[in-house]
Design an enzyme around this catalytic site. Structure first.
Site, PDB file in Angstrom:
ATOM      1  N   HIS A 122       0.849  -1.195   0.000  1.00  0.00           N
ATOM      2  CA  HIS A 122       0.000   0.000   0.000  1.00  0.00           C
ATOM      3  C   HIS A 122       0.880   1.238   0.000  1.00  0.00           C
ATOM      4  O   HIS A 122       2.111   1.132   0.062  1.00  0.00           O
ATOM      5  CB  HIS A 122      -0.952  -0.029   1.195  1.00  0.00           C
ATOM      6  CG  HIS A 122      -2.059  -1.035   1.030  1.00  0.00           C
ATOM      7  ND1 HIS A 122      -1.981  -2.307   1.536  1.00  0.00           N
ATOM      8  CD2 HIS A 122      -3.232  -0.981   0.340  1.00  0.00           C
ATOM      9  CE1 HIS A 122      -3.079  -2.978   1.215  1.00  0.00           C
ATOM     10  NE2 HIS A 122      -3.849  -2.193   0.484  1.00  0.00           N
ATOM     11  N   ASP A 152      -0.025   6.790  -3.567  1.00  0.00           N
ATOM     12  CA  ASP A 152      -1.310   6.430  -4.198  1.00  0.00           C
ATOM     13  C   ASP A 152      -1.741   7.473  -5.216  1.00  0.00           C
ATOM     14  O   ASP A 152      -2.142   7.146  -6.339  1.00  0.00           O
ATOM     15  CB  ASP A 152      -2.411   6.346  -3.128  1.00  0.00           C
ATOM     16  CG  ASP A 152      -2.488   4.958  -2.513  1.00  0.00           C
ATOM     17  OD1 ASP A 152      -3.337   4.756  -1.644  1.00  0.00           O
ATOM     18  OD2 ASP A 152      -1.685   4.088  -2.911  1.00  0.00           O
TER      19      ASP A 152
HETATM   20  C1  LIG Z   1      -9.831   1.833  -0.781  1.00  0.00           C
HETATM   21  C2  LIG Z   1      -9.400   2.340   0.598  1.00  0.00           C
HETATM   22  C3  LIG Z   1      -8.061   3.064   0.502  1.00  0.00           C
HETATM   23  C4  LIG Z   1      -6.906   2.127   0.187  1.00  0.00           C
HETATM   24  C5  LIG Z   1      -5.673   2.926  -0.017  1.00  0.00           C
HETATM   25  C6  LIG Z   1      -4.422   2.138   0.337  1.00  0.00           C
HETATM   26  C7  LIG Z   1      -3.656   2.922   1.353  1.00  0.00           C
HETATM   27  C8  LIG Z   1      -3.583   1.893  -0.883  1.00  0.00           C
HETATM   28  O1  LIG Z   1      -2.403   2.115  -0.900  1.00  0.00           O
HETATM   29  S1  LIG Z   1      -4.376   1.290  -2.297  1.00  0.00           S
HETATM   30  C9  LIG Z   1      -3.055   0.810  -3.367  1.00  0.00           C
HETATM   31  C10 LIG Z   1      -2.887  -0.681  -3.347  1.00  0.00           C
HETATM   32  N1  LIG Z   1      -1.869  -1.141  -4.259  1.00  0.00           N
HETATM   33  C11 LIG Z   1      -2.051  -1.153  -5.610  1.00  0.00           C
HETATM   34  O2  LIG Z   1      -3.068  -0.785  -6.123  1.00  0.00           O
HETATM   35  C12 LIG Z   1      -0.889  -1.695  -6.410  1.00  0.00           C
HETATM   36  C13 LIG Z   1      -1.333  -2.732  -7.469  1.00  0.00           C
HETATM   37  N2  LIG Z   1      -2.244  -3.693  -6.937  1.00  0.00           N
HETATM   38  C14 LIG Z   1      -1.821  -4.696  -6.115  1.00  0.00           C
HETATM   39  O3  LIG Z   1      -0.690  -4.795  -5.706  1.00  0.00           O
HETATM   40  C15 LIG Z   1      -2.908  -5.663  -5.669  1.00  0.00           C
HETATM   41  O4  LIG Z   1      -4.037  -5.486  -6.467  1.00  0.00           O
HETATM   42  C16 LIG Z   1      -3.305  -5.487  -4.191  1.00  0.00           C
HETATM   43  C17 LIG Z   1      -2.144  -5.841  -3.290  1.00  0.00           C
HETATM   44  C18 LIG Z   1      -3.776  -4.060  -3.936  1.00  0.00           C
HETATM   45  C19 LIG Z   1      -4.469  -6.419  -3.909  1.00  0.00           C
HETATM   46  O5  LIG Z   1      -4.033  -7.752  -4.173  1.00  0.00           O
HETATM   47  P1  LIG Z   1      -5.109  -8.875  -4.436  1.00  0.00           P
HETATM   48  O6  LIG Z   1      -4.432 -10.176  -4.188  1.00  0.00           O
HETATM   49  O7  LIG Z   1      -6.347  -8.573  -3.686  1.00  0.00           O
HETATM   50  O8  LIG Z   1      -5.485  -8.708  -5.983  1.00  0.00           O
HETATM   51  P2  LIG Z   1      -4.564  -8.882  -7.268  1.00  0.00           P
HETATM   52  O9  LIG Z   1      -3.404  -9.769  -6.981  1.00  0.00           O
HETATM   53  O10 LIG Z   1      -4.318  -7.562  -7.862  1.00  0.00           O
HETATM   54  O11 LIG Z   1      -5.526  -9.711  -8.253  1.00  0.00           O
HETATM   55  C20 LIG Z   1      -6.832  -9.240  -8.529  1.00  0.00           C
HETATM   56  C21 LIG Z   1      -7.666 -10.492  -8.440  1.00  0.00           C
HETATM   57  O12 LIG Z   1      -9.026 -10.080  -8.603  1.00  0.00           O
HETATM   58  C22 LIG Z   1      -9.554 -10.782  -9.704  1.00  0.00           C
HETATM   59  N3  LIG Z   1     -10.543  -9.919 -10.333  1.00  0.00           N
HETATM   60  C23 LIG Z   1     -10.371  -8.634 -10.750  1.00  0.00           C
HETATM   61  N4  LIG Z   1     -11.498  -8.164 -11.282  1.00  0.00           N
HETATM   62  C24 LIG Z   1     -12.381  -9.181 -11.224  1.00  0.00           C
HETATM   63  C25 LIG Z   1     -13.741  -9.336 -11.656  1.00  0.00           C
HETATM   64  N5  LIG Z   1     -14.393  -8.337 -12.257  1.00  0.00           N
HETATM   65  N6  LIG Z   1     -14.353 -10.529 -11.434  1.00  0.00           N
HETATM   66  C26 LIG Z   1     -13.708 -11.542 -10.816  1.00  0.00           C
HETATM   67  N7  LIG Z   1     -12.419 -11.487 -10.396  1.00  0.00           N
HETATM   68  C27 LIG Z   1     -11.790 -10.303 -10.615  1.00  0.00           C
HETATM   69  C28 LIG Z   1      -8.385 -11.073 -10.601  1.00  0.00           C
HETATM   70  O13 LIG Z   1      -8.686 -12.113 -11.502  1.00  0.00           O
HETATM   71  C29 LIG Z   1      -7.364 -11.455  -9.582  1.00  0.00           C
HETATM   72  O14 LIG Z   1      -7.657 -12.761  -9.147  1.00  0.00           O
HETATM   73  P3  LIG Z   1      -6.456 -13.779  -8.801  1.00  0.00           P
HETATM   74  O15 LIG Z   1      -5.872 -13.265  -7.523  1.00  0.00           O
HETATM   75  O16 LIG Z   1      -7.161 -15.086  -8.656  1.00  0.00           O
HETATM   76  O17 LIG Z   1      -5.519 -13.725  -9.952  1.00  0.00           O
HETATM   77  C30 LIG Z   1      -9.418   1.148   1.630  1.00  0.00           C
HETATM   78  C31 LIG Z   1      -8.944   1.598   3.012  1.00  0.00           C
HETATM   79  C32 LIG Z   1      -9.672   0.731   4.059  1.00  0.00           C
HETATM   80  C33 LIG Z   1     -10.374  -0.322   3.223  1.00  0.00           C
HETATM   81  C34 LIG Z   1     -11.581  -1.002   3.862  1.00  0.00           C
HETATM   82  C35 LIG Z   1     -11.172  -1.741   5.171  1.00  0.00           C
HETATM   83  O18 LIG Z   1     -10.037  -2.581   4.936  1.00  0.00           O
HETATM   84  C36 LIG Z   1     -12.353  -2.542   5.752  1.00  0.00           C
HETATM   85  C37 LIG Z   1     -13.074  -3.486   4.752  1.00  0.00           C
HETATM   86  C38 LIG Z   1     -12.192  -4.726   4.526  1.00  0.00           C
HETATM   87  C39 LIG Z   1     -12.919  -5.750   3.537  1.00  0.00           C
HETATM   88  O19 LIG Z   1     -12.056  -6.863   3.288  1.00  0.00           O
HETATM   89  C40 LIG Z   1     -13.115  -4.978   2.173  1.00  0.00           C
HETATM   90  C41 LIG Z   1     -13.998  -3.761   2.416  1.00  0.00           C
HETATM   91  C42 LIG Z   1     -13.435  -2.757   3.429  1.00  0.00           C
HETATM   92  C43 LIG Z   1     -14.560  -1.774   3.720  1.00  0.00           C
HETATM   93  C44 LIG Z   1     -12.149  -2.054   2.840  1.00  0.00           C
HETATM   94  C45 LIG Z   1     -12.475  -1.337   1.524  1.00  0.00           C
HETATM   95  C46 LIG Z   1     -11.267  -0.553   0.958  1.00  0.00           C
HETATM   96  O20 LIG Z   1     -10.240  -1.460   0.588  1.00  0.00           O
HETATM   97  C47 LIG Z   1     -10.764   0.462   1.962  1.00  0.00           C
HETATM   98  C48 LIG Z   1     -11.833   1.516   2.206  1.00  0.00           C
END
Ligand SMILES: C[C@H](CCC[C@H](C)C(=O)SCCNC(=O)CCNC(=O)[C@H](O)C(C)(C)COP(=O)(O)OP(=O)(O)OC[C@H]1O[C@@H](n2cnc3c(N)ncnc32)[C@H](O)[C@@H]1OP(=O)(O)O)[C@H]1CC[C@H]2[C@@H]3[C@H](O)C[C@@H]4C[C@H](O)CC[C@]4(C)[C@H]3C[C@H](O)[C@]12C
Length: 382
Positions: A122, A152
């Site tokens: 993050h 971000d």
């Molecule tokens: C949003 C609020 C603010 C967050 C800011 C924070 C400080 C950041 O820094 S965000 C920046 C994160 N990093 C990046 O974006 C860099 C690039 N991305 C990644 O490194 C990764 O995506 C990851 C680490 C962020 C996430 O990894 P993950 O393993 O989850 O996913 P990926 O490996 O990327 O793979 C995606 C998989 O998803 C599949 N996919 C995609 N689209 C679809 C689709 N349409 N249908 C089906 N499948 C799909 C894709 O195929 C991949 O699958 P595989 O893995 O099988 O390959 C947040 C701040 C607080 C949060 C809330 C809080 O945490 C409480 C709750 C927690 C709950 O769990 C979620 C809701 C919350 C309310 C939560 C909500 C928000 O996150 C916050 C408000």
């Protein structure tokens, strides 16, 4: 607007990519966000002006739908870690083969290569790896991340939007799309280039929190007022510093020299005591209209009513009554127009978009009954 006519497919991400998509939408692009199905709420609070299509990308049929959307668009913006799109057969090679004009923006924390490329992370992690986090924090305190602003948003979403516009400009000459590898570590560091470039000026040669611009200098800091609010002081140059001293009702002859670093703690104590004697509004009346570089520290709600911000329309209230900053910068002839109606529901535009992108009604109904897509336009009519 500058980006009118541009078609962007934004794959739903957490914060950086949604910000990038919002910037493009604010400046006229048509941004179609691809959401997951069976999700009740979106975390995209930067969704104004976007449309939402809900696809279950775990199904190859949904991947085929997404491919069709991407190859008929100008930009695809993906927020996943390295390799996810390739796993679905939607990597750059797959899509650029069918649409050589496509701009394929990959917004990640660590970039598409390197030992961290597949690691989760993050803002604070990216900021740490950029080197900038080591400079943030008051003296004798540990480093702290300024919200999730720098990696971000500044180094991530905004830098990616910049890259997309650069690629569009280049495409207008070459006719070719290309891949944008937007790493938030590198974007943040790039935003902070001044920190590296200004070390020769001796700006950062003291420990964290003891330099001029990192809360070390008393004339570059915040001060609590008698009503519990704060004033921001940025009186760096001698001529502005003199106006600060005047406004505080102090006599320069009684004070140590402005740049006497060893006397900064004593000077800060004096300023602290004086600022505590009046309210923020009283200090505002003293310093407004001067070059003392003293301004009120405003809350997210107070910004709307400050006379300067009001005169420029720097902030607005949308149809939901939420305050937002207006898009920046202001272009004289083709300014952005931020959408002021409510954000889209997940899947609200699935049917509309698929029809527009050439899917027959019967195909859409079959995809719907197979659970490949979700259509929620009905929710929008409630
Ligand atoms: C949003 C609020 C603010 C967050 C800011 C924070 C400080 C950041 O820094 S965000 C920046 C994160 N990093 C990046 O974006 C860099 C690039 N991305 C990644 O490194 C990764 O995506 C990851 C680490 C962020 C996430 O990894 P993950 O393993 O989850 O996913 P990926 O490996 O990327 O793979 C995606 C998989 O998803 C599949 N996919 C995609 N689209 C679809 C689709 N349409 N249908 C089906 N499948 C799909 C894709 O195929 C991949 O699958 P595989 O893995 O099988 O390959 C947040 C701040 C607080 C949060 C809330 C809080 O945490 C409480 C709750 C927690 C709950 O769990 C979620 C809701 C919350 C309310 C939560 C909500 C928000 O996150 C916050 C408000």
């Amino acid at each position: 607007m500058a980006l009118t006519g541009l078609r962007v497919i934004e794959l739903a991400g957490l914060a950086p990519a949604p910000f990038c998509g919002m910037i493009l939408a604010d400046f006229g692009a048509r941004v179609i966000r691809v959401d997951r199905t069976k999700v009740s709420m979106t975390v995209d609070t930067q969704a104004r002006g976007k449309q939402s299509v809900a696809l279950n990308l775990k199904s190859p049929k949904a991947v085929a739908v997404l491919k069709r959307l991407c190859v008929q668009s100008d930009v695809v913006l993906e927020p996943y870690r390295k390799g996810v799109m390739e796993k679905m057969g939607l990597g750059p090679e797959d899509l650029l083969k069918e649409n050589p004009r496509l701009i394929y923006a990959r917004l990640t924390g660590y970039g598409q290569s390197g030992s961290y490329a597949k690691a989760a992370g993050h803002d604070i992690n990216y900021l740490a790896l950029s080197g900038l986090l080591s400079m943030l924090g008051r003296s004798s305190e540990k480093p702290y991340a300024p919200l999730n602003l720098v990696a971000d948003f500044a180094g991530g979403g905004l830098m990616c939007a910049f890259g997309i516009v650069l690629a569009l400009l280049e495409r207008s000459r070459s006719g070719q799309g290309q891949i944008i590898d937007a790493s938030m570590v590198e974007g943040a560091a790039y935003v902070g280039s001044f920190m590296w470039k200004s070390r020769t000026l001796g700006l950062w040669n003291r420990p964290r929190g003891e330099n001029m611009l990192d809360s070390g200098a008393p004339f570059y800091d915040t001060y609590r007022t008698s009503d519990g609010k704060y004033m921001a002081v940025g009186a760096i140059e001698p001529q502005f510093y003199q106006q600060l001293i005047l406004g505080l009702g102090l006599d320069d002859a009684d004070l140590p020299s402005q740049m006497s670093v060893s006397d900064w703690p004593q000077l800060r104590q004096t300023f602290t005591q004086v600022f505590a004697t009046k309210t923020q509004a009283e200090w505002g009346r003293i310093f407004d209209g001067t070059d003392a570089c003293v301004t009120p520290v405003l809350s997210l709600d107070e910004v709307l009513s400050h006379p300067h911000n009001q005169a420029r329309g720097s902030f607005f209230k949308d149809s939901q009554g939420e305050i937002s900053p207006r898009p920046a910068p202001v272009l004289s002839r083709s300014p952005a127009e931020a959408c002021r109606t409510r954000d889209p529901f997940i899947g609200e535009h699935t049917r509309t978009v698929l029809k527009e992108y050439g899917f027959e009604q019967a195909q859409i109904e079959q995809l719907l009954s197979d659970g490949i897509i979700e259509c929620n336009e009905a929710k929008a009519r409630l």
